[in-house]
Motif scaffolding. Structure first.
Motif, PDB file in Angstrom:
ATOM      1  N   TYR A  33       0.810  -1.217  -0.060  1.00 53.04           N
ATOM      2  CA  TYR A  33      -0.752  -0.108  -0.090  1.00 53.04           C
ATOM      3  C   TYR A  33       0.839   1.629   0.048  1.00 53.04           C
ATOM      4  CZ  TYR A  33      -2.869  -3.755   2.012  1.00 53.04           C
ATOM      5  OH  TYR A  33      -4.282  -4.177   2.086  1.00 53.04           O
ATOM      6  N   TYR A  35       0.335   5.179   1.265  1.00 54.68           N
ATOM      7  CA  TYR A  35      -0.426   6.508   1.980  1.00 54.68           C
ATOM      8  C   TYR A  35      -0.253   7.647   2.096  1.00 54.68           C
ATOM      9  CZ  TYR A  35      -3.221   2.364   3.915  1.00 54.68           C
ATOM     10  OH  TYR A  35      -4.434   1.348   4.171  1.00 54.68           O
ATOM     11  N   GLN A  37      -0.001  12.147   3.559  1.00 50.43           N
ATOM     12  CA  GLN A  37      -0.215  13.065   4.643  1.00 50.43           C
ATOM     13  C   GLN A  37       0.051  13.594   4.162  1.00 50.43           C
ATOM     14  OE1 GLN A  37       1.270  12.097   8.855  1.00 50.43           O
ATOM     15  NE2 GLN A  37      -0.726  12.907   9.963  1.00 50.43           N
ATOM     16  N   GLN A  41      -2.905  16.949   8.638  1.00 45.06           N
ATOM     17  CA  GLN A  41      -3.853  16.104   7.693  1.00 45.06           C
ATOM     18  C   GLN A  41      -4.118  15.178   8.144  1.00 45.06           C
ATOM     19  OE1 GLN A  41      -5.169  17.294   4.143  1.00 45.06           O
ATOM     20  NE2 GLN A  41      -4.492  19.310   4.080  1.00 45.06           N
ATOM     21  N   LYS A  42      -5.257  14.259   7.989  1.00 45.07           N
ATOM     22  CA  LYS A  42      -5.526  13.123   8.189  1.00 45.07           C
ATOM     23  C   LYS A  42      -4.597  12.049   6.895  1.00 45.07           C
ATOM     24  CE  LYS A  42      -9.724  12.680   7.227  1.00 45.07           C
ATOM     25  NZ  LYS A  42     -11.667  11.743   7.116  1.00 45.07           N
ATOM     26  N   VAL A  43      -4.282  10.718   6.898  1.00 46.30           N
ATOM     27  CA  VAL A  43      -3.670   9.891   6.521  1.00 46.30           C
ATOM     28  C   VAL A  43      -4.360   9.253   5.164  1.00 46.30           C
ATOM     29  CG1 VAL A  43      -2.515   7.776   6.355  1.00 46.30           C
ATOM     30  CG2 VAL A  43      -2.014   8.906   8.301  1.00 46.30           C
ATOM     31  N   PHE A  45      -5.830   7.089   2.112  1.00 50.80           N
ATOM     32  CA  PHE A  45      -5.207   5.606   1.092  1.00 50.80           C
ATOM     33  C   PHE A  45      -4.905   6.012  -0.343  1.00 50.80           C
ATOM     34  CE2 PHE A  45      -5.347   1.739  -0.480  1.00 50.80           C
ATOM     35  CZ  PHE A  45      -5.837   1.474  -2.159  1.00 50.80           C
ATOM     36  N   SER A  55      -4.970  -3.663  -7.399  1.00 45.75           N
ATOM     37  CA  SER A  55      -6.031  -4.098  -6.546  1.00 45.75           C
ATOM     38  C   SER A  55      -7.141  -2.770  -5.860  1.00 45.75           C
ATOM     39  CB  SER A  55      -6.078  -5.397  -5.574  1.00 45.75           C
ATOM     40  OG  SER A  55      -4.559  -4.070  -4.245  1.00 45.75           O
ATOM     41  N   GLU A  56      -6.753  -1.384  -5.973  1.00 49.05           N
ATOM     42  CA  GLU A  56      -7.210  -0.764  -5.837  1.00 49.05           C
ATOM     43  C   GLU A  56      -6.990   0.868  -5.422  1.00 49.05           C
ATOM     44  OE1 GLU A  56      -9.995  -1.164  -1.993  1.00 49.05           O
ATOM     45  OE2 GLU A  56     -10.675   0.192  -2.087  1.00 49.05           O
ATOM     46  N   PHE A  91       3.165   7.212   3.015  1.00 48.85           N
ATOM     47  CA  PHE A  91       4.201   6.138   3.835  1.00 48.85           C
ATOM     48  C   PHE A  91       3.546   4.759   2.907  1.00 48.85           C
ATOM     49  CE2 PHE A  91       4.506   8.104   7.945  1.00 48.85           C
ATOM     50  CZ  PHE A  91       3.683   9.109   7.177  1.00 48.85           C
ATOM     51  N   GLN A 104      -1.595  -3.675   8.799  1.00 49.92           N
ATOM     52  CA  GLN A 104      -0.992  -3.226   7.794  1.00 49.92           C
ATOM     53  C   GLN A 104       0.557  -2.940   8.810  1.00 49.92           C
ATOM     54  OE1 GLN A 104      -2.553  -0.513   5.193  1.00 49.92           O
ATOM     55  NE2 GLN A 104      -4.219  -2.278   5.537  1.00 49.92           N
ATOM     56  N   PHE A 106       3.823  -0.339   8.601  1.00 48.21           N
ATOM     57  CA  PHE A 106       4.468   0.877   7.448  1.00 48.21           C
ATOM     58  C   PHE A 106       5.563   1.397   8.413  1.00 48.21           C
ATOM     59  CE2 PHE A 106      -0.113   3.236   6.741  1.00 48.21           C
ATOM     60  CZ  PHE A 106      -0.513   2.455   6.903  1.00 48.21           C
TER      61      PHE A 106
ATOM     62  N   TYR B  36      -3.978   3.478  15.350  1.00 43.98           N
ATOM     63  CA  TYR B  36      -2.072   4.219  15.178  1.00 43.98           C
ATOM     64  C   TYR B  36      -1.281   5.221  16.380  1.00 43.98           C
ATOM     65  CZ  TYR B  36      -2.079   0.632  11.611  1.00 43.98           C
ATOM     66  OH  TYR B  36      -2.112  -0.673  10.583  1.00 43.98           O
ATOM     67  N   GLY B 104      -8.981   8.150  10.944  1.00 38.40           N
ATOM     68  CA  GLY B 104      -9.653   9.371  11.170  1.00 38.40           C
ATOM     69  C   GLY B 104      -8.581  10.806  11.237  1.00 38.40           C
TER      70      GLY B 104
END
Lengths: 115, 113
Positions: A33, A35, A37, A41-43, A45, A55-56, A91, A104, A106, B36, B104
Motif C-alpha cells: 500500500y 498512503y 499525509q 491532515q489525516k492519512v 489511502f 487492486s484498488e 507512507f 498493516q 508501516f 495507530y 480518522g
C-alpha cells in the motif's frame, strides 16, 4: 524484528519534475500500500497492490501516479510531474497473506517537498 | 463508503491524568478497528486492534472496546505519561478483501509533567 523501510527519508524537488519513492516491504508480505499525509491532515489511502497489479486506488491516484514492484523486493511510487500540492509525507505499508485482522505494517515515511 | 470520525483536538493533559479519545465509524459489513500512534518525526505504529464486536484491544496501558451498537472504538488510558505525547489515529478496514485503511483525522495528545 522485520520492518518496512523507505528511501529517501526526505526528497526535495522542483514542480514538474518526476520523483520515485522507494519502499522495501517485509519479505513474506503479499499486499502493498501507499498512503499520504499532507501536513496537519489525516492519512489518506492512495493505492493497494497485490499479485503484481493494482487492486484498488483512490481518487487521488490519478494518471500522474504509478506503482511498480520491479524486482520482487522493492515497491515504488512514481509521480510523473510533481505539483505543489503533492508535498506530503508518503507512507508505504505491507500486509501478509491470510492476516485475518488486516493489520498493516508501516514504514517511517518519505517527506516530499515540491518547490 | 467507510469513514472514521475522531474527537476534535488537540488534547492537553497533566501526567497521570485519565485519557479518552473518542472515535466513531461508519462502515459496511464487519470492519476491523485499529488505533495507530505517530510519535514526533516518526511513522505510524500500530497501538492496538479489535476485529469483532465486544473485543477489547489493549497495549502499553491503552485500551479500546469495539462497540458495534454505538459504532465506536474509544481509546482510553488510566494514567498518561509524558512519553505518550503523540498523534493518535483511529482507523478501520472493511468492505474489500485488500484491506485499505480508512483513517480518522488524528488527535494530537500533549502530556505535561
Amino acid at each position: 524484528e522485520p520492518e518496512v523501510t523507505q528511501t529517501p527519508s526526505h526528497q526535495v524537488t522542483q514542480m514538474g519534475q518526476e520523483v520515485i519513492l522507494r519502499c522495501v516491504p517485509i519479505s513474506n508480505h503479499l499486499y502493498f500500500y501507499w498512503y499520504r499525509q499532507i501536513l496537519g491532515q489525516k492519512v489518506e489511502f492512495l493505492v493497494s497492490f497485490y499479485n503484481n497489479e493494482i487492486s484498488e486506488k483512490s481518487e487521488i491516484f490519478d494518471d500522474q501516479f504509478s506503482v511498480e514492484r520491479p524486482d520482487g523486493s522493492n515497491f515504488t511510487l512514481k509521480i510523473r510531474s510533481t505539483k505543489l500540492e503533492d508535498s506530503a509525507m508518503y507512507f508505504c505499508a505491507s500486509r501478509p497473506r491470510g492476516s485475518l485482522d488486516n493489520e498493516q505494517f508501516f514504514g517511517p515515511g518519505t517527506r516530499l517537498t515540491v518547490l | 463508503g467507510n469513514s472514521v470520525t475522531q474527537m476534535e483536538g488537540p488534547v492537553t493533559l497533566s501526567e497521570e491524568a485519565f485519557l479518552t479519545i473518542n472515535c466513531t465509524y461508519t462502515a459496511t459489513g464487519y470492519p476491523s478497528l485499529f488505533w495507530y500512534v505517530q510519535y514526533p518525526g516518526e511513522g505510524l505504529q500500530l497501538l492496538l486492534k479489535a476485529t469483532k464486536a465486544d473485543d477489547k484491544g489493549s497495549n502499553k496501558g491503552f485500551e479500546a472496546t469495539y462497540r458495534k451498537e454505538t459504532t465506536s472504538f474509544h481509546l482510553e488510558k488510566g494514567s498518561v505519561q509524558v512519553s505518550d505525547s503523540a498523534v493518535y489515529f483511529c482507523a478501520l478496514t472493511g468492505g474489500t478483501s485488500y484491506g485499505k485503511l480508512t483513517f480518522g483525522q488524528g488527535t494530537i495528545l500533549t502530556v505535561h509533567p
